[in-house]
Design an enzyme around this catalytic site. Structure first.
Site, PDB file in Angstrom:
ATOM      1  CG  HIS A 191       1.922  -1.788  -4.399  1.00  0.00           C
ATOM      2  ND1 HIS A 191       2.841  -0.881  -3.923  1.00  0.00           N
ATOM      3  CD2 HIS A 191       2.564  -2.497  -5.367  1.00  0.00           C
ATOM      4  CE1 HIS A 191       3.990  -1.045  -4.572  1.00  0.00           C
ATOM      5  NE2 HIS A 191       3.854  -2.012  -5.462  1.00  0.00           N
ATOM      6  CB  CYS A 223     -12.043 -15.740  -0.471  1.00  0.00           C
ATOM      7  SG  CYS A 223     -12.196 -17.388   0.233  1.00  0.00           S
ATOM      8  CG  ASN A 246      10.041  12.808  -2.572  1.00  0.00           C
ATOM      9  OD1 ASN A 246      10.207  13.091  -1.392  1.00  0.00           O
ATOM     10  ND2 ASN A 246       9.800  11.552  -2.964  1.00  0.00           N
TER      11      ASN A 246
HETATM   12  C1  BJW Z   1       6.351  13.561   0.150  1.00  0.00           C
HETATM   13  C2  BJW Z   1       5.545  14.205   1.072  1.00  0.00           C
HETATM   14  C3  BJW Z   1       4.814  15.276   0.568  1.00  0.00           C
HETATM   15  C4  BJW Z   1       6.484  12.649   2.138  1.00  0.00           C
HETATM   16  N1  BJW Z   1       4.896  15.597  -0.725  1.00  0.00           N
HETATM   17  N2  BJW Z   1       6.444  13.901  -1.112  1.00  0.00           N
HETATM   18  C5  BJW Z   1      14.389  -5.193  -7.928  1.00  0.00           C
HETATM   19  C6  BJW Z   1      15.427  -4.825  -7.081  1.00  0.00           C
HETATM   20  C7  BJW Z   1      15.348  -5.106  -5.712  1.00  0.00           C
HETATM   21  C8  BJW Z   1      14.239  -5.752  -5.156  1.00  0.00           C
HETATM   22  C9  BJW Z   1      13.229  -6.126  -5.997  1.00  0.00           C
HETATM   23  C10 BJW Z   1      13.294  -5.850  -7.368  1.00  0.00           C
HETATM   24  N3  BJW Z   1      12.162  -6.293  -7.933  1.00  0.00           N
HETATM   25  C11 BJW Z   1      11.364  -6.823  -6.965  1.00  0.00           C
HETATM   26  C12 BJW Z   1      11.990  -6.751  -5.786  1.00  0.00           C
HETATM   27  C13 BJW Z   1      11.468  -7.222  -4.463  1.00  0.00           C
HETATM   28  C14 BJW Z   1      10.523  -6.214  -3.815  1.00  0.00           C
HETATM   29  C15 BJW Z   1      11.242  -4.878  -3.636  1.00  0.00           C
HETATM   30  O1  BJW Z   1      11.034  -3.929  -4.358  1.00  0.00           O
HETATM   31  N4  BJW Z   1      12.071  -4.793  -2.609  1.00  0.00           N
HETATM   32  C16 BJW Z   1      12.854  -3.574  -2.329  1.00  0.00           C
HETATM   33  C17 BJW Z   1      12.203  -2.764  -1.195  1.00  0.00           C
HETATM   34  C18 BJW Z   1      14.251  -3.992  -1.938  1.00  0.00           C
HETATM   35  N5  BJW Z   1       9.313  -6.063  -4.612  1.00  0.00           N
HETATM   36  C19 BJW Z   1       8.294  -6.909  -4.479  1.00  0.00           C
HETATM   37  O2  BJW Z   1       8.344  -7.871  -3.716  1.00  0.00           O
HETATM   38  C20 BJW Z   1       7.085  -6.662  -5.355  1.00  0.00           C
HETATM   39  N6  BJW Z   1       6.751  -7.879  -6.007  1.00  0.00           N
HETATM   40  C21 BJW Z   1       7.478  -8.381  -7.014  1.00  0.00           C
HETATM   41  O3  BJW Z   1       8.394  -7.767  -7.503  1.00  0.00           O
HETATM   42  O4  BJW Z   1       7.081  -9.639  -7.440  1.00  0.00           O
HETATM   43  C22 BJW Z   1       7.992 -10.368  -8.266  1.00  0.00           C
HETATM   44  C23 BJW Z   1       9.122 -10.857  -7.394  1.00  0.00           C
HETATM   45  C24 BJW Z   1       8.823 -11.658  -6.297  1.00  0.00           C
HETATM   46  C25 BJW Z   1       9.873 -12.106  -5.482  1.00  0.00           C
HETATM   47  C26 BJW Z   1      11.174 -11.717  -5.716  1.00  0.00           C
HETATM   48  C27 BJW Z   1      11.467 -10.895  -6.811  1.00  0.00           C
HETATM   49  C28 BJW Z   1      10.409 -10.468  -7.663  1.00  0.00           C
HETATM   50  C29 BJW Z   1       5.876  -6.294  -4.501  1.00  0.00           C
HETATM   51  C30 BJW Z   1       6.045  -5.030  -3.778  1.00  0.00           C
HETATM   52  C31 BJW Z   1       4.832  -4.812  -2.844  1.00  0.00           C
HETATM   53  C32 BJW Z   1       4.999  -3.585  -1.964  1.00  0.00           C
HETATM   54  N7  BJW Z   1       3.980  -3.612  -0.950  1.00  0.00           N
HETATM   55  C33 BJW Z   1       3.813  -2.460  -0.065  1.00  0.00           C
HETATM   56  C34 BJW Z   1       2.652  -2.741   0.921  1.00  0.00           C
HETATM   57  C35 BJW Z   1       1.305  -2.610   0.214  1.00  0.00           C
HETATM   58  C36 BJW Z   1       0.134  -2.894   1.095  1.00  0.00           C
HETATM   59  C37 BJW Z   1       0.027  -1.950   2.265  1.00  0.00           C
HETATM   60  O5  BJW Z   1      -0.050  -0.719   2.122  1.00  0.00           O
HETATM   61  O6  BJW Z   1       0.008  -2.445   3.381  1.00  0.00           O
HETATM   62  O7  BJW Z   1       3.539  -1.291  -0.836  1.00  0.00           O
HETATM   63  S1  BJW Z   1       5.330  -2.024   0.819  1.00  0.00           S
HETATM   64  C38 BJW Z   1       5.111  -0.272   0.678  1.00  0.00           C
HETATM   65  O8  BJW Z   1       6.130   0.292  -0.187  1.00  0.00           O
HETATM   66  C39 BJW Z   1       3.763  -0.091  -0.049  1.00  0.00           C
HETATM   67  C40 BJW Z   1       4.092   1.060  -0.966  1.00  0.00           C
HETATM   68  O9  BJW Z   1       3.175   1.112  -2.034  1.00  0.00           O
HETATM   69  C41 BJW Z   1       5.507   0.789  -1.380  1.00  0.00           C
HETATM   70  C42 BJW Z   1       6.250   1.997  -1.892  1.00  0.00           C
HETATM   71  O10 BJW Z   1       6.388   2.956  -0.887  1.00  0.00           O
HETATM   72  P1  BJW Z   1       6.219   4.495  -1.248  1.00  0.00           P
HETATM   73  O11 BJW Z   1       4.862   4.760  -1.705  1.00  0.00           O
HETATM   74  O12 BJW Z   1       7.337   4.922  -2.121  1.00  0.00           O
HETATM   75  O13 BJW Z   1       6.325   5.162   0.236  1.00  0.00           O
HETATM   76  P2  BJW Z   1       7.642   5.552   1.071  1.00  0.00           P
HETATM   77  O14 BJW Z   1       7.229   5.726   2.474  1.00  0.00           O
HETATM   78  O15 BJW Z   1       8.763   4.634   0.798  1.00  0.00           O
HETATM   79  O16 BJW Z   1       8.060   6.985   0.450  1.00  0.00           O
HETATM   80  C43 BJW Z   1       7.264   8.131   0.635  1.00  0.00           C
HETATM   81  C44 BJW Z   1       7.920   9.261  -0.118  1.00  0.00           C
HETATM   82  O17 BJW Z   1       7.082  10.406  -0.011  1.00  0.00           O
HETATM   83  C45 BJW Z   1       9.300   9.666   0.477  1.00  0.00           C
HETATM   84  O18 BJW Z   1      10.219   9.753  -0.594  1.00  0.00           O
HETATM   85  C46 BJW Z   1       9.045  11.036   1.090  1.00  0.00           C
HETATM   86  O19 BJW Z   1      10.160  11.892   0.974  1.00  0.00           O
HETATM   87  C47 BJW Z   1       7.895  11.536   0.241  1.00  0.00           C
HETATM   88  N8  BJW Z   1       7.010  12.509   0.867  1.00  0.00           N
HETATM   89  N9  BJW Z   1       5.710  13.585   2.318  1.00  0.00           N
HETATM   90  C48 BJW Z   1       5.769  14.876  -1.519  1.00  0.00           C
HETATM   91  N10 BJW Z   1       4.003  15.989   1.394  1.00  0.00           N
HETATM   92 ZN    ZN Z   2     -14.389 -17.754  -0.476  1.00  0.00          ZN
END
Ligand code: BJW
Ligand code: ZN
Length: 241
Positions: A122, A130, A215
């Protein structure tokens, strides 16, 4: 903390016998460093709507607001350091022949801990891109100027992947190869709801790898994992060394 079927000792043994190891991390690995996670009761999405801040449409509508949010996260991050979980992952890499770290995190803490072969699915919050000429550059200004502009005059955006945006082809291909060919995959600190990142664990499983989740709570990936260790990554990972 112990998973039902396997003990930490079993996983250590499996890790020792693995030639190819892939680790997929999410925000939870950085939580013990003080980085806020996205989901859950203290998550970023509790106070901010992803549609307002983490989509290309939001940036087009209100680039200043989006940059203010990223600037405030960069200010927090600039004070934070890797934790024992990040360091344990960097140590595992040194001991394994074929190792890939796939991270969804944009914070750069894995690099600071010494991890080398990293795929940043990501993007990275310390890079800007840009909108006009496409140039990507490192930018560590804290605070960053709002709004920042490129030397070509184009508006700069954070070099991260927002909802609805494609992941880089190169990153995705490398992530597929690392997931399809590993003997063991660790899935650490991710809620497993964002795709295609979450589907990498399912690919690894389908191709015959052992999938080990770490997790503090169960996730949608738990049902597919061979073992889930419930606890903090920074406490469990060092026990694997
Ligand atoms: C601990 C702990 C400790 C706490 N020890 N554990 C298939 C099905 C449904 C939807 C889609 C699909 N395919 C694509 C999609 C659409 C979408 C998507 O997934 N949506 C769902 C949410 C419904 N995906 C996209 O849009 C992606 N692009 C794409 O697929 O392009 C093609 C396409 C386009 C259009 C339509 C369809 C396809 C792009 C996804 C980009 C995600 N971006 C972000 C922001 C990044 C920039 C930023 O940081 O600002 O990425 S959103 C955010 O979520 C960030 C993260 O990387 C990402 C994942 O989150 P993560 O890391 O899992 O964090 P949390 O908070 O959710 O979980 C933390 C975990 O830690 C928890 O479980 C806690 O329990 C645990 N924890 N303390 C161990 N100490
Ligand atoms: Zn430029």
């Amino acid at each position: 903390m112990q998973s039902i079927k396997y003990s930490i000792q079993d996983i250590k043994e499996r890790l020792r016998n693995s030639k190819a190891v892939t680790i997929l991390t999410g925000a939870g690995i950085s939580a013990e460093s003080g980085v806020p996670i996205f989901r859950g009761k203290n998550g970023l999405w509790k106070n901010f709507r992803p549609e307002d801040l983490a989509t290309p449409e939001a940036f087009k509508r209100e680039p200043g607001l989006v940059w203010e949010w990223y600037d405030s996260r960069r200010q927090t991050l600039s004070r934070l350091k890797p934790n024992p979980g990040h360091f344990a992952i960097a140590e595992i890499e040194k001991r394994v022949k074929d190792f890939t770290l796939i991270t969804q995190n944009v914070d750069g803490l894995h690099q600071l801990a010494g991890s080398k072969n990293i795929i940043e699915l990501h993007g990275n919050i310390w890079r800007v891109r840009c909108l006009t000429c496409g140039k990507v550059a490192e930018n560590r200004d804290v605070p960053i100027k709002i709004l920042p502009f490129c030397e070509c005059g184009g508006l700069l955006r954070p070099d991260v992947v927002w909802f609805g945006e494609m992941l880089s082809d190169d990153n995705l291909t490398r992530a597929f190869v690392a997931s399809d060919n590993c003997d063991i995959m660790f899935v650490i600190g991710t809620s497993g709801v964002v795709h295609p990142a979450a589907s990498l664990a399912l690919r690894a499983k389908d191709e015959g790898a052992s999938v080990v989740e770490i997790n503090i709570e169960n996730t949608p990936l738990t049902a597919s994992a061979d073992a889930t260790f419930l606890g903090k990554a920074g406490e469990i990972l060092p026990q694997l060394l």
